[in-house]
Design a protein around this motif. Structure first.
Motif, PDB file in Angstrom:
ATOM      1  N   LEU A  22       0.839  -1.208   0.000  1.00  0.00           N
ATOM      2  CA  LEU A  22       0.000   0.000   0.000  1.00  0.00           C
ATOM      3  C   LEU A  22       0.873   1.257   0.000  1.00  0.00           C
ATOM      4  O   LEU A  22       0.588   2.225   0.696  1.00  0.00           O
ATOM      5  CB  LEU A  22      -0.902   0.006   1.242  1.00  0.00           C
ATOM      6  N   VAL A  23       1.945   1.212  -0.759  1.00  0.00           N
ATOM      7  CA  VAL A  23       2.920   2.305  -0.772  1.00  0.00           C
ATOM      8  C   VAL A  23       2.759   3.117  -2.047  1.00  0.00           C
ATOM      9  O   VAL A  23       2.678   2.558  -3.135  1.00  0.00           O
ATOM     10  CB  VAL A  23       4.361   1.741  -0.685  1.00  0.00           C
ATOM     11  N   ARG A  24       2.710   4.432  -1.897  1.00  0.00           N
ATOM     12  CA  ARG A  24       2.707   5.349  -3.031  1.00  0.00           C
ATOM     13  C   ARG A  24       3.703   6.463  -2.755  1.00  0.00           C
ATOM     14  O   ARG A  24       4.087   6.679  -1.604  1.00  0.00           O
ATOM     15  CB  ARG A  24       1.309   5.967  -3.235  1.00  0.00           C
ATOM     16  N   GLU A  25       4.088   7.191  -3.795  1.00  0.00           N
ATOM     17  CA  GLU A  25       4.942   8.343  -3.539  1.00  0.00           C
ATOM     18  C   GLU A  25       4.133   9.424  -2.827  1.00  0.00           C
ATOM     19  O   GLU A  25       2.983   9.683  -3.177  1.00  0.00           O
ATOM     20  CB  GLU A  25       5.501   8.945  -4.844  1.00  0.00           C
ATOM     21  N   ASP A  26       4.732  10.012  -1.813  1.00  0.00           N
ATOM     22  CA  ASP A  26       4.183  11.202  -1.162  1.00  0.00           C
ATOM     23  C   ASP A  26       5.379  12.118  -0.933  1.00  0.00           C
ATOM     24  O   ASP A  26       6.244  11.796  -0.129  1.00  0.00           O
ATOM     25  CB  ASP A  26       3.515  10.840   0.166  1.00  0.00           C
ATOM     26  N   PRO A  27       5.470  13.237  -1.667  1.00  0.00           N
ATOM     27  CA  PRO A  27       6.701  14.039  -1.623  1.00  0.00           C
ATOM     28  C   PRO A  27       6.956  14.782  -0.309  1.00  0.00           C
ATOM     29  O   PRO A  27       7.965  15.441  -0.155  1.00  0.00           O
ATOM     30  CB  PRO A  27       6.528  15.034  -2.782  1.00  0.00           C
ATOM     31  N   CYS A  28       6.046  14.660   0.673  1.00  0.00           N
ATOM     32  CA  CYS A  28       6.219  15.377   1.954  1.00  0.00           C
ATOM     33  C   CYS A  28       7.289  14.729   2.823  1.00  0.00           C
ATOM     34  O   CYS A  28       7.372  13.506   2.914  1.00  0.00           O
ATOM     35  CB  CYS A  28       4.911  15.367   2.744  1.00  0.00           C
ATOM     36  N   GLY A  29       8.054  15.563   3.512  1.00  0.00           N
ATOM     37  CA  GLY A  29       9.062  15.088   4.460  1.00  0.00           C
ATOM     38  C   GLY A  29       8.521  15.050   5.877  1.00  0.00           C
ATOM     39  O   GLY A  29       7.339  14.779   6.104  1.00  0.00           O
ATOM     40  N   VAL A  30       9.388  15.348   6.838  1.00  0.00           N
ATOM     41  CA  VAL A  30       9.021  15.315   8.255  1.00  0.00           C
ATOM     42  C   VAL A  30       7.957  16.371   8.549  1.00  0.00           C
ATOM     43  O   VAL A  30       7.915  17.420   7.907  1.00  0.00           O
ATOM     44  CB  VAL A  30      10.283  15.535   9.139  1.00  0.00           C
ATOM     45  N   ARG A  31       7.066  16.072   9.507  1.00  0.00           N
ATOM     46  CA  ARG A  31       6.037  17.055   9.858  1.00  0.00           C
ATOM     47  C   ARG A  31       5.512  16.782  11.266  1.00  0.00           C
ATOM     48  O   ARG A  31       5.641  15.675  11.790  1.00  0.00           O
ATOM     49  CB  ARG A  31       4.900  17.036   8.847  1.00  0.00           C
ATOM     50  N   LEU A  32       4.907  17.825  11.842  1.00  0.00           N
ATOM     51  CA  LEU A  32       4.199  17.666  13.106  1.00  0.00           C
ATOM     52  C   LEU A  32       2.817  17.120  12.815  1.00  0.00           C
ATOM     53  O   LEU A  32       2.206  17.470  11.801  1.00  0.00           O
ATOM     54  CB  LEU A  32       4.039  19.018  13.813  1.00  0.00           C
ATOM     55  N   GLU A  33       2.304  16.273  13.693  1.00  0.00           N
ATOM     56  CA  GLU A  33       0.955  15.735  13.558  1.00  0.00           C
ATOM     57  C   GLU A  33       0.077  16.322  14.662  1.00  0.00           C
ATOM     58  O   GLU A  33       0.563  16.626  15.752  1.00  0.00           O
ATOM     59  CB  GLU A  33       0.977  14.201  13.691  1.00  0.00           C
ATOM     60  N   ALA A  34      -1.209  16.441  14.374  1.00  0.00           N
ATOM     61  CA  ALA A  34      -2.121  17.028  15.364  1.00  0.00           C
ATOM     62  C   ALA A  34      -2.432  16.051  16.502  1.00  0.00           C
ATOM     63  O   ALA A  34      -2.656  16.454  17.637  1.00  0.00           O
ATOM     64  CB  ALA A  34      -3.417  17.453  14.680  1.00  0.00           C
ATOM     65  N   ASN A  35      -2.429  14.736  16.187  1.00  0.00           N
ATOM     66  CA  ASN A  35      -2.863  13.743  17.186  1.00  0.00           C
ATOM     67  C   ASN A  35      -1.989  12.500  17.155  1.00  0.00           C
ATOM     68  O   ASN A  35      -1.246  12.263  16.204  1.00  0.00           O
ATOM     69  CB  ASN A  35      -4.314  13.294  16.893  1.00  0.00           C
ATOM     70  N   ASP A  36      -2.148  11.704  18.191  1.00  0.00           N
ATOM     71  CA  ASP A  36      -1.595  10.346  18.222  1.00  0.00           C
ATOM     72  C   ASP A  36      -2.239   9.584  17.057  1.00  0.00           C
ATOM     73  O   ASP A  36      -3.472   9.542  16.943  1.00  0.00           O
ATOM     74  CB  ASP A  36      -1.970   9.709  19.565  1.00  0.00           C
ATOM     75  N   PRO A  37      -1.436   9.000  16.150  1.00  0.00           N
ATOM     76  CA  PRO A  37      -2.036   8.350  14.963  1.00  0.00           C
ATOM     77  C   PRO A  37      -2.970   7.196  15.309  1.00  0.00           C
ATOM     78  O   PRO A  37      -3.847   6.850  14.527  1.00  0.00           O
ATOM     79  CB  PRO A  37      -0.817   7.856  14.176  1.00  0.00           C
ATOM     80  N   ARG A  38      -2.811   6.598  16.493  1.00  0.00           N
ATOM     81  CA  ARG A  38      -3.688   5.487  16.877  1.00  0.00           C
ATOM     82  C   ARG A  38      -5.115   5.972  17.129  1.00  0.00           C
ATOM     83  O   ARG A  38      -6.066   5.198  17.034  1.00  0.00           O
ATOM     84  CB  ARG A  38      -3.151   4.789  18.128  1.00  0.00           C
ATOM     85  N   ALA A  39      -5.254   7.265  17.422  1.00  0.00           N
ATOM     86  CA  ALA A  39      -6.586   7.815  17.698  1.00  0.00           C
ATOM     87  C   ALA A  39      -7.443   7.853  16.437  1.00  0.00           C
ATOM     88  O   ALA A  39      -8.661   7.785  16.487  1.00  0.00           O
ATOM     89  CB  ALA A  39      -6.458   9.218  18.279  1.00  0.00           C
ATOM     90  N   THR A  40      -6.795   7.944  15.276  1.00  0.00           N
ATOM     91  CA  THR A  40      -7.561   8.042  14.021  1.00  0.00           C
ATOM     92  C   THR A  40      -8.019   6.680  13.523  1.00  0.00           C
ATOM     93  O   THR A  40      -8.894   6.585  12.676  1.00  0.00           O
ATOM     94  CB  THR A  40      -6.714   8.709  12.922  1.00  0.00           C
ATOM     95  N   GLN A  41      -7.373   5.623  14.048  1.00  0.00           N
ATOM     96  CA  GLN A  41      -7.745   4.253  13.682  1.00  0.00           C
ATOM     97  C   GLN A  41      -7.660   3.965  12.192  1.00  0.00           C
ATOM     98  O   GLN A  41      -8.424   3.189  11.646  1.00  0.00           O
ATOM     99  CB  GLN A  41      -9.162   3.917  14.184  1.00  0.00           C
ATOM    100  N   ILE A  42      -6.745   4.625  11.513  1.00  0.00           N
ATOM    101  CA  ILE A  42      -6.557   4.316  10.079  1.00  0.00           C
ATOM    102  C   ILE A  42      -5.120   4.630   9.712  1.00  0.00           C
ATOM    103  O   ILE A  42      -4.586   5.649  10.116  1.00  0.00           O
ATOM    104  CB  ILE A  42      -7.556   5.115   9.208  1.00  0.00           C
ATOM    105  N   THR A  43      -4.460   3.728   9.012  1.00  0.00           N
ATOM    106  CA  THR A  43      -3.069   3.996   8.647  1.00  0.00           C
ATOM    107  C   THR A  43      -2.999   5.083   7.598  1.00  0.00           C
ATOM    108  O   THR A  43      -3.909   5.268   6.804  1.00  0.00           O
ATOM    109  CB  THR A  43      -2.376   2.734   8.060  1.00  0.00           C
ATOM    110  N   THR A  44      -1.875   5.777   7.593  1.00  0.00           N
ATOM    111  CA  THR A  44      -1.668   6.836   6.613  1.00  0.00           C
ATOM    112  C   THR A  44      -1.838   6.298   5.203  1.00  0.00           C
ATOM    113  O   THR A  44      -2.466   6.911   4.352  1.00  0.00           O
ATOM    114  CB  THR A  44      -0.226   7.394   6.745  1.00  0.00           C
ATOM    115  N   ALA A  45      -1.267   5.127   4.967  1.00  0.00           N
ATOM    116  CA  ALA A  45      -1.301   4.574   3.610  1.00  0.00           C
ATOM    117  C   ALA A  45      -2.727   4.393   3.112  1.00  0.00           C
ATOM    118  O   ALA A  45      -3.072   4.780   2.007  1.00  0.00           O
ATOM    119  CB  ALA A  45      -0.569   3.248   3.576  1.00  0.00           C
ATOM    120  N   VAL A  46      -3.567   3.805   3.958  1.00  0.00           N
ATOM    121  CA  VAL A  46      -4.927   3.512   3.514  1.00  0.00           C
ATOM    122  C   VAL A  46      -5.709   4.813   3.339  1.00  0.00           C
ATOM    123  O   VAL A  46      -6.497   4.974   2.411  1.00  0.00           O
ATOM    124  CB  VAL A  46      -5.645   2.570   4.499  1.00  0.00           C
ATOM    125  N   SER A  47      -5.477   5.780   4.215  1.00  0.00           N
ATOM    126  CA  SER A  47      -6.233   7.035   4.116  1.00  0.00           C
ATOM    127  C   SER A  47      -5.836   7.833   2.891  1.00  0.00           C
ATOM    128  O   SER A  47      -6.622   8.589   2.348  1.00  0.00           O
ATOM    129  CB  SER A  47      -6.035   7.892   5.369  1.00  0.00           C
TER     130      SER A  47
END
Length: 509
Positions: A479-504
């Motif tokens: 489930l890997v695609r190119e995403d040109p973004c580098g490091v960043r701050l996130e608003a929340n703990d990723p587990r709270a969203t219950q969805i992986t970045t890749a799938v979203s």
């Protein structure tokens, strides 16, 4: 007070082996697979007696590996003492922690150092999480009787536990069997931890980095500090100074990269042998970091696919060692092969940049040409194309494709000469089959090659057919695609969203 930062994994499309030496360039694509680091205080308040403490507590949690490690951190010398089982130590996080605090000490005035001391007395609670795409879950999918498809991967819960070795499962201290997909998990993890710590400690303010993109000069300076500390921690943890492309892409995103001179890390290497850490990091921050980085991403309407053939991994360090040995033993042939590889890499880069410009100049014509080629095999791309701008698009597509075929040819020659499987026969058959499909621009083995993975770049909507064919050939499309973004701050703990970045971020065809 929790700070959450994330950094992407990578795919090195061109520049395998060559990128180890200046001034050779490589094209590295950052991906939607991200590593997350969550940093917060371990305690809610400073107890009165802690003012005299010379040590503070650090807790490192890796939920996917069911590991929790406790440390004591010396506030004077920044020494870390593990007070848990030594099996659970993570040198990348340990050096990231020491160097981030040393960077704060090296750049802060007295008032800020006092604030830093108070903050550290609250202890540090660090959690690390990697998207599923960093790890191989082929065995779990097969055990569940599911087909080898991206849909099966997407059915796994986010941040799934990593499987344990069966042989050792009878013992209490069994080590996780970490089968990886070659996306540079250690570099992404180190970068995320460094970024989260530097922001938490007040060394940088990453709020100016919106969605992984730099905002003005200030943002660029902050990112440079993250880059220097992450590169230093990663190299010292590895015990060698690599090319650094994986950390650079984790910080800045997709790019054309030329490595830094290894001498910039001399102070950090001396610190391992006794130089004061704070002074060493101050020197590293002031050093002449001479790497070269140019923003790069795939042209529009192109999709990066990554496939896992399931034939077992390859050890990159031993393969690099074999290539270096061959260079010494047969310098003339080695130089000739590297020259041809370098020319082909430059040609591929030129044609991809040309396609990006053609899309910018006349998008409708570009889109029409890509749509047409996405339904045909490459030998038919030029048939019936009469419009001059469309002819330019097709010429650039065929130029990029031929450059990739030359890269593969010379990588195979290098592998044969060095006695290592850079593009093994099984991969050659798979890549040839892939490149002969409708709408496939190019395919290859990423990075140092071997059995780990294959990548393809497809046109328009052609990726869904490639995924189906790969599945029939026992190749799991990730489930890997190119995403040109580098490091960043996130608003929340990723587990709270219950969805992986890749799938979203990805639509499963």
């Amino acid at each position: 007070m929790a700070v959450v930062a994330s950094a992407p994994g990578k795919v090195l499309m061109t520049g395998g082996y060559l990128i180890l030496e200046r001034p050779n360039a490589g094209i590295v694509l950052s991906t939607n697979a991200r590593f997350y680091a969550i940093v917060k205080p371990l305690y809610e308040e400073i107890k009165p007696e802690t003012w005299a403490w010379a040590w503070t507590d650090v807790k490192l949690t890796a939920p996917q590996m069911a590991r929790e490690t406790m440390y004591k951190l010396s506030l004077k010398h920044l020494l870390l003492q593990c007070v848990s089982s030594s099996d659970s130590r993570n040198p990348f996080v340990e050096y990231a922690l020491q160097y981030a605090i040393a960077a704060a000490r090296a750049t802060f005035d007295k008032n800020k150092k006092d604030e830093l001391h108070k903050l550290l007395l609250l202890g540090l609670d660090i959690t690390i999480l990697g998207c599923n795409e960093f790890y191989s879950y082929r065995n779990q999918i097969e055990a569940r009787g599911l087909p080898l498809t991206p849909e099966s991967l997407a059915s796994l819960p986010p941040f799934t536990s990593i499987t344990f070795n069966v042989e050792e499962s009878g013992g209490q201290n069994c080590k996780p069997e970490v089968a990886k997909t070659g996306l540079g998990s250690s570099a992404a993890m180190t970068t995320a931890v460094v970024a989260a710590l530097l922001h938490y400690l007040g060394v940088v303010n990453l709020s100016s980095v919106a969605n992984g993109h730099l905002q003005g000069n200030e943002g660029a300076k902050e990112m440079d500090v993250v880059h220097i500390i992450a590169q230093t921690a990663h190299c010292i943890a590895q015990g060698k100074v690599g090319s650094g492309f994986d950390v650079s892409s984790a910080v800045y995103g997709s790019q054309r990269y030329i490595r830094f001179s290894p001498e910039v890390l001399a102070s950090a290497q001396n610190a391992v042998q006794g130089m004061l850490l704070e002074d060493a990091i101050a020197d590293v921050l002031k050093a002449n970091w001479d790497h070269e980085r140019t923003t790069f991403s795939l042209p529009p309407m192109m999709t990066l696919l990554l496939g896992e053939p399931g034939t077992g991994g390859s050890s990159t360090p031993s393969m690099v060692g074999a290539v270096k040995k061959w260079q010494k033993a047969d310098p003339q042939n080695a130089l000739e092969t590297w020259k041809k590889l370098s020319e082909s890499n430059s040609a591929l880069e030129f044609y991809l940049n040309t396609l990006t410009k053609l899309a910018e100049n006349n998008y409708d014509t570009y889109r029409s040409a890509i749509d047409n080629c996405s339904k045909l095999t490459s030998e038919k791309w030029a048939e019936g194309v009469t419009e001059p701008n469309q002819i330019e698009v097709v010429k650039a597509l065929l130029g990029a494709r031929n450059a990739m075929l030359c890269i593969r040819c010379n990588m195979r020659k290098m592998g044969e000469a060095a006695g290592i499987p850079i593009e093994p026969e099984s991969q050659t058959q798979l890549l040839d089959t892939t490149m002969n499909m409708e709408g496939v621009l190019l395919a290859g083995v990423p990075g140092a090659g071997g059995f780990d993975a294959v990548f393809a770049v497809t046109l328009g909507a052609a990726s869904s057919n490639v995924i189906k064919v790969w599945s029939s050939l026992n190749v799991l499309a990730l489930l890997v695609r190119e995403d040109p973004c580098g490091v960043r701050l996130e608003a929340n703990d990723p587990r709270a969203t219950q969805i992986t970045t890749a799938v979203s971020l990805m639509h499963i065809e």
